[in-house]
Design a protein around this motif. Structure first.
Motif, PDB file in Angstrom:
ATOM      1  N   UNK A 161       0.846  -1.187   0.000  1.00  0.00           N
ATOM      2  CA  UNK A 161       0.000   0.000   0.000  1.00  0.00           C
ATOM      3  C   UNK A 161       0.887   1.244   0.000  1.00  0.00           C
ATOM      4  N   UNK A 162       0.277   2.402  -0.210  1.00  0.00           N
ATOM      5  CA  UNK A 162       1.060   3.645  -0.198  1.00  0.00           C
ATOM      6  C   UNK A 162       1.710   3.871   1.158  1.00  0.00           C
ATOM      7  N   UNK A 163       1.013   3.528   2.232  1.00  0.00           N
ATOM      8  CA  UNK A 163       1.576   3.695   3.571  1.00  0.00           C
ATOM      9  C   UNK A 163       2.781   2.787   3.777  1.00  0.00           C
ATOM     10  N   UNK A 164       2.658   1.539   3.367  1.00  0.00           N
ATOM     11  CA  UNK A 164       3.767   0.594   3.534  1.00  0.00           C
ATOM     12  C   UNK A 164       4.968   1.003   2.687  1.00  0.00           C
ATOM     13  N   UNK A 165       4.723   1.486   1.480  1.00  0.00           N
ATOM     14  CA  UNK A 165       5.829   1.908   0.630  1.00  0.00           C
ATOM     15  C   UNK A 165       6.500   3.167   1.174  1.00  0.00           C
ATOM     16  N   UNK A 166       5.739   4.083   1.743  1.00  0.00           N
ATOM     17  CA  UNK A 166       6.331   5.287   2.329  1.00  0.00           C
ATOM     18  C   UNK A 166       7.266   4.935   3.497  1.00  0.00           C
ATOM     19  N   UNK A 167       6.940   3.861   4.222  1.00  0.00           N
ATOM     20  CA  UNK A 167       7.811   3.426   5.320  1.00  0.00           C
ATOM     21  C   UNK A 167       9.055   2.701   4.816  1.00  0.00           C
ATOM     22  N   UNK A 168       8.912   1.957   3.730  1.00  0.00           N
ATOM     23  CA  UNK A 168      10.020   1.136   3.237  1.00  0.00           C
ATOM     24  C   UNK A 168      10.921   1.880   2.263  1.00  0.00           C
TER      25      UNK A 168
ATOM     26  N   UNK B  17       4.520  -5.114  10.990  1.00  0.00           N
ATOM     27  CA  UNK B  17       4.696  -3.866  11.734  1.00  0.00           C
ATOM     28  C   UNK B  17       4.038  -2.695  11.006  1.00  0.00           C
ATOM     29  N   UNK B  18       4.266  -2.614   9.682  1.00  0.00           N
ATOM     30  CA  UNK B  18       3.746  -1.483   8.914  1.00  0.00           C
ATOM     31  C   UNK B  18       2.226  -1.431   8.950  1.00  0.00           C
ATOM     32  N   UNK B  19       1.582  -2.584   8.965  1.00  0.00           N
ATOM     33  CA  UNK B  19       0.127  -2.616   8.957  1.00  0.00           C
ATOM     34  C   UNK B  19      -0.488  -2.363  10.343  1.00  0.00           C
TER      35      UNK B  19
ATOM     36  N   UNK C 132      10.914  -0.734  13.987  1.00  0.00           N
ATOM     37  CA  UNK C 132      10.831  -0.964  15.432  1.00  0.00           C
ATOM     38  C   UNK C 132      11.316   0.259  16.201  1.00  0.00           C
ATOM     39  N   UNK C 133      12.356   0.916  15.691  1.00  0.00           N
ATOM     40  CA  UNK C 133      12.863   2.119  16.351  1.00  0.00           C
ATOM     41  C   UNK C 133      11.819   3.231  16.358  1.00  0.00           C
ATOM     42  N   UNK C 134      11.092   3.377  15.264  1.00  0.00           N
ATOM     43  CA  UNK C 134      10.037   4.383  15.219  1.00  0.00           C
ATOM     44  C   UNK C 134       8.923   4.070  16.216  1.00  0.00           C
ATOM     45  N   UNK C 135       8.560   2.798  16.321  1.00  0.00           N
ATOM     46  CA  UNK C 135       7.516   2.418  17.270  1.00  0.00           C
ATOM     47  C   UNK C 135       7.990   2.594  18.705  1.00  0.00           C
TER      48      UNK C 135
END
Length: 286
Positions: A7-14, A282-284, A81-84
């Motif tokens: 998804x766009x959210x997952x790609x923005x994180x990766x 994690x992303x989801x 994980x660091x962000x969380x």
């Protein structure tokens, strides 16, 4: 967006964690290639059968192997994980356990050289023989919210207790600011396979509380020794009921058919696949 794609959210994180090519000719779009990797792991299909919308399958496979050997997906997992952790979104009530994964016959083909020269040992690629045939074992440490913190891939016949300490040592959540990575959980929950005096002493030395049931033979041995046997270890049944979290985490990972059955010939490729699936979990959840 097609089924089983980022998804766009997952790609923005990766996207910020994917290495970019500094030189050379223009390459296939990163998102397109990684979507091919996710599709392959999610469906368990052979690399050669990837849909054409992801580009040449050789390109997707070559990029996946490059990322697997350089630890790109492991680094991405640590960064999310660091962000969380910076947002206080990690429950450090850690559960550890393992699961058996059946290895497909294609995973056992480690080269075509005849004779002993060049032949790869199955144990070198985390392939072992147990009652179910060729198997691999995933050792997992997950947080209280059912998200993977660390993983370790071994042969299927290896005992869980041997890899308890190496698994916990793999928990390294980096800090976004200054400071050492966080590696010590508040509490560890495990089943009887981890009920050894050595592991309990390891946790006690580091100030980590644990909830681990004691084996029946250990209870008899301590009782037979009388006063020299010492006191029984503390055990909280209410806390132990939360151990189902790691089982549910395994179930989520095995939604990826390429993880529920191992098709990868090398440990590096299979561990990279598990790391990528863990990153998506994690992303989801963020």
């Amino acid at each position: 967006m097609q089924r089983h794609e980022l998804t766009d959210k997952e790609w923005d994180l990766l996207a910020p964690l994917v290495p970019a090519a500094a030189t050379g000719r223009p390459r296939v779009d990163d998102r397109r290639v990684i979507n091919g990797m996710v599709y392959k792991i999610r469906t368990g299909m052979p690399w050669r059968d990837l849909p054409h919308r992801y580009g040449p399958w050789q390109t997707v496979y070559t990029r996946f192997r490059r990322y697997a050997l350089s630890g790109v997906f492991t680094h991405a997992l640590q960064q999310i994980q660091a962000q969380a952790d910076a947002a206080g979104d990690i429950d450090w009530l850690v559960q550890i356990d393992s699961t058996i994964v059946r290895a497909h016959q294609h995973a056992a083909v480690n080269g075509r050289n005849r004779g002993c020269i060049g032949r790869t040992n199955r144990n070198d690629q985390a392939l072992g023989r147990s009652r179910g045939g060729l198997t691999t074992k995933i050792h997992l440490a997950c947080g209280g919210r059912g998200r993977p913190l660390a993983l370790l891939i071994t042969a299927g016949q290896r005992h869980d207790g041997i890899y308890a300490q190496p698994l916990l040592k793999r928990i390294r959540v980096p800090r976004l600011g200054p400071g050492r990575p966080r590696s010590l959980p508040h509490h560890v929950i495990a089943d009887k396979a981890y009920s050894s005096r050595g592991f309990r002493a390891y946790l006690r030395k580091r100030g980590i509380r644990c909830t681990i049931p004691e084996k029946a033979d250990q209870q008899r041995h301590r009782h037979n020794r009388g006063r020299q046997g010492g006191r029984p270890p503390s055990f909280d049944r209410e806390t132990y009921r939360r151990r189902n979290t790691v089982e549910r985490c395994f179930n989520t990972l095995k939604h990826f058919r390429g993880i529920a059955t191992r098709y990868d010939k090398t440990t590096a490729s299979y561990e990279a696949a598990v790391s990528l699936a863990s990153f998506l979990i994690w992303a989801r959840s963020l």
